[in-house]
Structures are given as structure tokens and as C-alpha cells.
Write an enzyme that holds these catalytic residues in place. Structure first.
Site, PDB file in Angstrom:
ATOM      1  N   GLU A  95      36.333  45.239  44.137  1.00  0.00           N
ATOM      2  CA  GLU A  95      35.540  44.182  43.516  1.00  0.00           C
ATOM      3  C   GLU A  95      35.680  42.860  44.279  1.00  0.00           C
ATOM      4  OE1 GLU A  95      36.319  44.043  39.301  1.00  0.00           O
ATOM      5  OE2 GLU A  95      35.638  46.101  39.025  1.00  0.00           O
TER       6      GLU A  95
ATOM      7  N   GLU B  15      36.369  53.219  39.567  1.00  0.00           N
ATOM      8  CA  GLU B  15      37.071  52.704  38.389  1.00  0.00           C
ATOM      9  C   GLU B  15      36.195  52.986  37.188  1.00  0.00           C
ATOM     10  OE1 GLU B  15      39.071  48.911  39.407  1.00  0.00           O
ATOM     11  OE2 GLU B  15      38.761  48.464  37.293  1.00  0.00           O
TER      12      GLU B  15
HETATM   13  C1  GAL Z   1      38.255  45.857  36.910  1.00  0.00           C
HETATM   14  C2  GAL Z   1      39.264  45.449  37.973  1.00  0.00           C
HETATM   15  C3  GAL Z   1      40.655  45.896  37.579  1.00  0.00           C
HETATM   16  C4  GAL Z   1      40.939  45.496  36.167  1.00  0.00           C
HETATM   17  C5  GAL Z   1      39.899  46.110  35.273  1.00  0.00           C
HETATM   18  C6  GAL Z   1      40.113  45.878  33.802  1.00  0.00           C
HETATM   19  O1  GAL Z   1      37.069  45.182  37.051  1.00  0.00           O
HETATM   20  O2  GAL Z   1      38.931  46.038  39.187  1.00  0.00           O
HETATM   21  O3  GAL Z   1      41.581  45.332  38.462  1.00  0.00           O
HETATM   22  O4  GAL Z   1      40.884  44.112  36.097  1.00  0.00           O
HETATM   23  O5  GAL Z   1      38.654  45.576  35.624  1.00  0.00           O
HETATM   24  O6  GAL Z   1      39.065  46.468  33.056  1.00  0.00           O
END
Ligand code: GAL
Length: 849
Positions: free
Chosen positions: A448, A523
Site C-alpha cells: 500500500e 491482504e
Molecule cells: C491494510 C494495511 C495493513 C493493516 C490493515 C488493517 O490496509 O496494509 O498494514 O493496516 O490494513 O486492516
């Protein structure tokens, strides 16, 4: 003195040569194989001295005196300790500190000193110190002379001590770390939190991370093993170095197994100060593949000799496997499709903080493996080397990640400050260190990152990684996947990584630029819950979150919803759930972490809504200091979600799991929904023997079975599940009696006395019939007898401010954890005792060998 190095690049043609060193002699050099690399490697972790300056745990400041690096500085009153060391995990937790970094006082300036003697027989040798990771902004001096710096706290690096070493005398190494100049979105830890090693070599030796082993052709009958070796000549005259690599099976106890192949001996003439790469290959007959079920490993032992004298023996473990990534048929390991069932994890180990401990990490991986997890994403930084060793050994695939930001930061003093000067060095360090691990299958250049649309920068970073390892694909985790694809930045990647936002997947699948680009859920989900907490008609209460596995931040989704998305796009390679384990920091939704807003860069309406919630949150000053995202809590106890993933990821493993618990005295006759997770496809629920109906799952639609109209009455809730019409698995939850006794159980019956090995002992608060009582939080007192010590306690409660080192801990929903270690060198029986007012105490035994 700066050593001049002439790098001779390119592949040197193989020249047949007589082999000068008998192989058997060389093989004896590195019997224990504690560490891959040069054979003369010693742990350098013991007997350091430590002093903290700058910000102190209570927020006051102590300024650094001068000359802390000098050989004569009086350090007699400094704290004695062994590494790995995280100076912040002892806290105390402070309500005024940021939740996103764990409410722990990790900012400060830490100085470490170590006195050591380099014996006279080491005269003429090169002496290096290897740091697996030091948080952060490390500066190193030897005997008062500046040796060098490495700011990124997650990188492994080597310092050459040779120019400053005093032979036959005492030496003093001094290391300054400064976390005041580092910002993080999670708890980073502080200190020399990974292992250190002293490496001694002859001046003619294999370069640091100087071997590259690839297997360009693999069939069931043979594999070509190609070994590239970089040799350094760090002496003042030209030498002719003879180099040979021999391949052995890697036996279980980290020793060399049978010899299976020998590469052609090569030789090279190297001028003073020069380096060169040599390459040779050999056919390995009937190779034993590395795969997830049988992760077979080999060791390549490279021997260098000059004029018949052995100068280096260098070991590299590797595996034989093939990896293929397709846009239509997913990921293939050794020719067979493997759906990525991955978890993202931060590096902390809960109560132990960031200090690496192999035993603790192994426990985490065992828990994940039992759930059906087959891949780990090292979010969002280079992992400890031990993670890769364990992944190789246990059969996990690893998404090996470099950065959380590039040129544009997410916080003031994050990697954006280092990027220009350090990104190439840090990427090299990651890829050169990790490229021989069979578990590593994807490199990630970021997560991100704010500049994810930047075409040139993306290409630049991909090119660096490809230069260092052309055999694995490069990806990047996008929270703006549409923007990244529109800009064309994604063209430069081998694999598209999508964090959360799959809505436009069909559009991009049809786009000619991306139709052949394999795509993965880098993710997913970000579901949040607190173990053992269940709320009705709401998801959030008292800084805890319901465990019905429905709550998630605006950008997230339930596990089930992600399973549906995966089923809709079966060509995706799979997913990495955020996260496997709870971690210190980022207690969304009770965090005041503005960086979460970054997820809404494409949807300003949602961003506004969240901003308001965030302002409210900041006013209420939540006590939360660790995350709620974990499938497993911070203490390592599975939450309900664990069984939801297990039911989906291990369809052939008969299991059933009921939630919630059945102790709801205040809810007699009130509707109390019951959910069942099962790898079966049908289930019948019974309350006190009476059927509440049979329900079945619709394929790719339902991933849990739900009885929404159950009226609570105490007694026994039982589920009988079926698969393909046949009885499959059952689960029972009973209303318990009052807490009556404590019960301890250890994950290990025996531990080693190496100062590192750990036993994790679970405490349950039980009724007189041995049922674990939910909703009970008595204070427990732990004691230890025998040759051991308590190194940590926890209960998985994200709001607890009890010290992780305290022997007293409140149970959280009937459970707590105590972690014990053997006193180095001692043997015997450790007895751990747990006691609490009015409850029968319990003992657990651990044998120390
Ligand atoms: C994502 C990020 C992670 C964590 C996560 C929590 O966007 O890459 O590091 O912050 O959100 O939902």
C-alpha cells in the site's frame, strides 16, 4: 582503511581441476550447522552491556554522555544481558502513548557494548559481525573507531571489523540504536532484537551471501542444480583459488546427510582485493522435492582452497521444487495447483515482544499449519532469518516483503527518509539473503505504498529484484488496485497483489495489459474479534469486539465474504488474511491511527465517515494496545474464526465447532444465535437433546451454518455434522458450573537448556467437572521451581495493561498463558504452579535436558 574491490562480474567458464581438499575433511568442519554460510561462525549474543538514553520508559529524558563508544568508557554499571533483546517490551504500558505502536515506550536511544577477546591465532583472518536486525538506525564502533551504519531496522547486515580489531587483546564493540528517529504503524520493538554472529574467515572466502543456487530443470528423475559462487580475495596478493561444491541431503538434526552429487571443481585467479563469480552445475538423480507435505532439503557445501590449503567451507541449504504462476490456473507447486491459504503476520511474538525466539515462532507456525495455512506474508518488512528456516523445514510458502513505503511516507519518519539512499542496499540485502530458500516464492516490493501508481519507480524496484534473483516473481500489495492498473505501474509487476478491493476484477481480467497477469489477494478480510466475547445486537462493547466473526473495518469483509469472492474468481492465486496472529499495536477500531484512512483514498465519502469516528475515538482515549485482527489471539489461543478457516482450508479434516459458549444465565429464553463451523456440508443442532433442525451449506455460498432463533436455556448444545450424507464430526458446548480449579498444560514436555528453548503453558479456569469456564477473569499467580524461569505471561486481552513479565495475570475469558525457559546449562525438572484465591491450584512439569 577502505578496502578496494575490483568486482569481476560475469560467469567464469568451468575449468576442470584436481580437487585438493579431501571432501570428508571439509564436511567435518560444520557439523552442527547452526548457521548457513561460512563454517567459522559463532553466536555473538552473550554478555552484552546495555544502557538506555534519550526518552526513558516514564517519558523523562536522560542525555547521552560523550565517549560511549570509547574502549575505556566505564560501563561497569550497565545492565548485563544476552541478545536478542527488545528494550521496550518491559513497558510499562502507558495510556498516553499511541495505541498503534502498542502503548509501549519504544522510542529512545539504546547503547550496547560488548567486551571480547580475539585470540592471537586469528591473526590474519577477516573478522565480521553479522546483525540479523537491529531496531533502528544502528551505528557501530569497534575500539572507538567508527565501523558503519545500517538504519533500516528489519534488514540483516554485515560489518567488517577487521581493520580495527586488536589481535590477542580485549576489544570493545559499541552499538548505538535510535528509535526516536523512526516512526511505525505498528509496534516495531527496539534494540538488537535479532541474533548476532561473529564470523571469521581466511582472506580468500565466499562473499557474504555469496552463493546462488537454482534448479532450472526439474523432472521426477533428475534436477539440474546450478551453483553460482562469489569469491572474495581480501588479501594483498594475487591468488589462485580452487572452488568446489558438494551436495548433501540435509538431515533432520541440521547435520549433513548422504552425499548426493559433486560439482565440477573450478579455479580462478583473483588479484588482490578482487571478487569474482564462478558457476557450475550438476545433475541430481531422483531428486527429493521440497513441497508442503515433505519439505526435503539439501545442503551445498562449497570449499575454497589456495595452494592446497583449505580457506573456507561455506554451506547453503536449498530445495528442489518448481513454481509456476498462471493467470487462469492459479499457482502450481511441482506442477500441482496449490491454492494460497495464507496469513499476513507482523514480526512481534506477543508477550516476548520483537525479540526473535525460534521456539515461539515454531509454536505460531504449528498453530497456523493445523488451521490449514500454507503460506506466510512477512508484512511489511524483511523477516528474521529463522522464519525462513522454519518455513523451509515445515513446508510453508513465503511472500517475502521489503517495504511499507517508498519515497512518500505514511508517517513522518518512516522509510521515506531512507528511501533514496538505502532502497537498493535494503533490497539487495533481502534478496541476497533469502534467495536460496525454497519456501520463498514471491518477492514483494511494497505494501500500500503511497507511490503505487508510479510506473518508473515500480519498474526500477522490480528490476533490482530481478537482477538479484531472476527466478521468482515480484509483486506489490495495492490498496488502490484500479489506480495502479490504470497508471500502468502494474505492468512492471509479475504478479498483481490486491488488498481488499476486488470489485473491478472482471474489468481488469478483460484488459489486454493484465489478462495474463496472475493476481493474488495480498491482504484480505481484516475481520476483528476478541476471544470469548459475544455481543447480541451489537458488535462492539467495552473496547472488545464480538466473536461472531462479523465485525470488520470499512475496507474489510468477513472471512465468508472473502471465500465467496475467491470462489467467484477461481483463477486468483488465493489470499493472505489480515492477520494470523494478533500483534502489538494497531488496535483498529479502537486505535487513533490515522493511517487507516489511507484505505479510503478512492472513496472520499467513506473517508469522511471514518474521520468522524476517529475524532470521537481520539477523545475517548481507548486502553487498547494490541490488535483484534488475529485469527489467533496475542497469547496464541485460537479465536472462533480459527475453526472457520480450518473448516474451509482443510475440507478433508473432520471437524465441527460451535459458538458461542453456553453460560448465559441472564438470557434464559432470550434469542441467542448459534453458529457452527464445519468441514462437513450439513449439520443438526440439539439443545438438551432436542433437535433445533438440520441445515445444509450451499456450495460456494455458505461457509457457516447459523441457527438464529435459538432460545437460551442452560444445558448442552450439541452439533452432529454430515458430509456427503455420512456422519462427519460433532462438537458439544455445555453450561459450566462455578470456577473451582485451575488446570495447566504445557505445549512441550521437554525443553533444551540453551537459553532459548521455551515451553508455553496454558492455564484454564475450570469447574469441578473439568469444563473451562468462560466469562471468568480471576487473578492467577504463577510460580516456578527448579532450573527454569518465567519469561512472559499473557491472556490475549487487547486492553490489558498488566506487564508481560509479571507472574500475576488475570485470566481473560477463562484462559491465561505462562512462558518458561530453562536456566542455561542446568538440567532437571521445572515445576510451574498456578494459584488463585478459592480455586484449587495446578502444577505442570517440564523436563530440562
Ligand atoms: C491494510 C494495511 C495493513 C493493516 C490493515 C488493517 O490496509 O496494509 O498494514 O493496516 O490494513 O486492516
Amino acid at each position: 582503511m577502505i578496502r578496494k574491490t575490483r568486482i569481476v562480474t560475469g560467469v567464469i567458464a568451468a575449468i576442470a581441476l584436481r580437487i585438493i581438499v579431501p571432501l570428508s575433511a571439509a564436511a567435518q568442519v560444520n557439523k552442527s550447522m547452526v548457521r548457513m554460510g561460512s563454517s567459522d561462525v559463532q553466536s555473538f549474543d552473550k554478555e552484552w552491556l546495555f544502557m538506555r538514553y534519550g526518552l526513558q520508559p516514564d517519558g523523562s529524558r536522560v542525555e547521552e554522555p560523550k565517549d560511549l563508544e570509547s574502549i575505556t568508557y566505564s560501563d561497569a554499571n550497565w545492565q548485563r544481558l544476552d541478545l536478542p533483546h527488545d528494550w521496550a517490551i518491559t513497558g510499562p504500558f502507558r495510556i498516553d502513548l499511541a495505541g498503534e505502536t502498542g502503548k509501549l515506550p519504544w522510542k529512545g536511544i539504546g547503547w550496547y557494548r560488548k567486551h571480547f577477546v580475539v585470540p592471537s591465532e586469528d591473526a590474519g583472518k577477516k573478522i565480521f559481525i553479522d546483525f540479523d536486525g537491529a531496531m533502528a538506525n544502528a551505528e557501530i564502533w569497534l575500539n572507538g573507531k567508527y565501523v558503519g551504519t545500517w538504519p533500516y531496522g528489519y534488514s540483516s547486515f554485515r560489518m567488517d571489523l577487521s581493520p580495527f580489531v586488536l589481535i590477542g587483546k580485549e576489544n570493545v564493540i559499541a552499538v548505538k540504536l535510535n528509535t526516536e528517529k523512526w516512526d511505525s504503524r505498528w509496534y516495531p520493538g527496539a534494540g538488537i532484537y535479532r541474533h548476532t554472529w561473529l564470523v571469521k574467515t581466511d582472506p580468500v572466502h565466499v562473499a557474504h551471501w555469496g552463493t546462488t543456487i537454482t534448479t532450472p530443470e526439474v523432472t521426477d528423475h533428475s534436477a539440474i542444480v546450478k551453483v553460482k559462487v562469489k569469491v572474495d580475495n581480501q588479501q594483498n596478493n594475487t591468488v589462485k583459488a580452487d572452488v568446489q561444491t558438494v551436495i548433501y541431503e540435509f538431515a533432520e538434526n541440521k547435520t549433513l546427510g548422504s552425499k548426493v552429487a559433486a560439482l565440477k571443481p573450478l579455479s580462478i585467479t583473483l588479484e588482490a582485493g578482487a571478487s569474482a563469480e564462478l558457476e557450475a552445475q550438476v545433475n541430481l538423480n531422483n531428486p527429493k522435492r521440497w513441497d508442503l507435505e515433505k519439505p526435503n532439503l539439501y545442503v551445498a557445501q562449497t570449499i575454497i582452497s589456495v595452494n592446497g590449503k583449505l580457506t573456507d567451507t561455506y554451506s547453503t541449504s536449498f530445495g528442489v521444487r518448481t513454481i509456476q504462476f498462471t493467470a487462469r490456473d492459479g499457482f502450481l507447486l511441482n506442477g500441482k495447483r496449490v491454492q494460497i491459504q495464507g496469513t499476513c503476520n507482523h514480526h512481534d511474538l506477543g508477550a516476548l515482544g520483537a525479540a526473535i525466539n525460534t521456539s515461539a515462532l515454531r509454536r505460531q507456525l504449528v498453530i497456523l499449519k493445523n488451521m490449514g495455512c500454507n503460506s506466510l506474508r512477512t508484512s511489511h518488512n524483511p523477516p528474521a532469518p529463522e522464519l525462513l528456516e522454519l518455513a523451509d523445514e515445515m513446508g510453508f510458502l513465503v511472500w517475502d516483503e521489503a517495504f511499507d513505503c517508498w519515497k512518500r511516507g505514511k508517517k513522518k519518519n518512516d522509510y521515506n527518509k531512507l528511501f533514496d539512499q538505502w532502497h537498493e542496499k535494503d533490497l539487495n540485502a533481502l534478496v541476497q539473503r533469502d534467495r536460496n530458500h525454497p519456501s520463498v516464492f514471491i518477492w514483494s516490493i511494497g505494501n500500500e505504498v503511497m507511490d503505487q501508481r508510479d510506473v518508473a519507480l515500480t519498474k526500477h524496484l522490480v528490476d533490482i529484484v530481478h537482477r538479484e534473483d531472476p527466478t521468482r516473481p515480484v509483486s506489490n500489495g495495492y490498496n488502490d488496485p484500479d489506480g495502479g492498473r490504470e497508471s500502468g505501474a502494474v505492468v512492471a509487476l509479475d504478479i498483481m497483489g490486491v488488498n481488499y478491493f476486488f470489485n473491478q476484477q472482471p474489468k481488469w481480467d478483460a484488459d489486454l495489459r493484465y489478462a495474463k497477469k496472475p493476481t493474488i489477494g495480498s491482504e484480505t478480510s481484516s475481520c476483528v474479534s476478541s476471544r470469548g466475547e459475544y455481543f447480541f445486537g451489537k458488535e462492539y462493547k467495552n473496547w472488545q469486539i464480538t466473536s461472531y466473526d462479523s465485525a470488520k473495518p470499512g475496507w474489510g469483509c468477513s472471512p465468508d465474504e472473502q471465500f465467496r469472492t475467491n470462489a467467484k474468481y477461481p483463477h486468483l492465486l488465493g489470499e493472505y488474511v489480515w492477520t494470523g496472529f494478533d500483534y502489538l499495536g494497531e488496535p483498529t477500531p479502537y486505535g487513533s491511527d490515522e493511517t487507516n484512512l489511507l484505505n479510503f483514498r478512492n472513496d472520499p465519502s467513506k473517508k469522511e465517515e471514518l474521520k468522524k469516528k476517529l475524532e470521537e475515538m481520539q477523545k475517548s482515549n481507548p486502553p487498547s494496545r494490541s490488535s483484534y485482527f488475529g485469527i489467533v489471539d496475542l497469547a496464541g489461543f485460537p479465536k472462533d474464526r480459527y475453526y472457520l478457516y480450518q473448516s474451509h482450508w482443510r475440507p478433508d479434516y473432520p471437524m465441527a465447532h460451535i459458538l458461542p459458549h453456553w453460560n448465559w444465565n441472564e438470557r434464559i429464553d432470550s434469542i441467542t444465535p448459534v453458529h457452527v463451523y464445519t468441514s462437513g456440508d450439513e449439520a443438526e443442532l440439539f439443545l438438551n437433546g432436542k433437535s433445533l433442525g438440520r441445515k445444509s451449506k450451499k456450495e460456494n455460498q455458505d461457509f457457516r451454518l447459523v441457527w438464529n432463533d435459538v432460545k437460551y436455556n442452560p444445558g448442552e448444545l450439541k452439533v452432529v455434522t454430515y458430509k456427503n450424507g455420512k456422519k462427519w464430526a460433532t462438537d458439544v458446548v455445555k453450561t459450566t458450573g462455578e470456577p473451582a480449579k485451575l488446570a495447566l498444560s504445557s505445549n512441550r514436555k521437554q525443553i533444551a537448556n540453551d537459553g532459548q528453548d521455551l515451553a508455553f503453558i496454558t492455564l484454564q479456569v475450570q469447574d469441578k467437572n473439568g469444563l473451562t469456564v468462560p466469562r471468568t477473569q480471576p487473578e492467577i499467580h504463577f510460580e516456578i521451581e527448579g532450573p527454569g524461569e518465567i519469561v512472559g505471561t499473557d491472556n490475549g486481552d487487547a486492553t490489558s495493561f498488566e506487564s508481560f513479565q509479571s507472574p500475576n495475570k488475570h485470566a481473560f475469558n477463562g484462559m491465561a498463558l505462562v512462558i518458561v525457559k530453562a536456566k542455561p546449562g542446568l538440567k532437571g525438572n521445572i515445576v510451574v504452579k498456578a494459584s488463585s484465591n478459592n480455586l484449587t491450584s495446578s502444577r505442570a512439569n517440564v523436563v530440562v535436558q
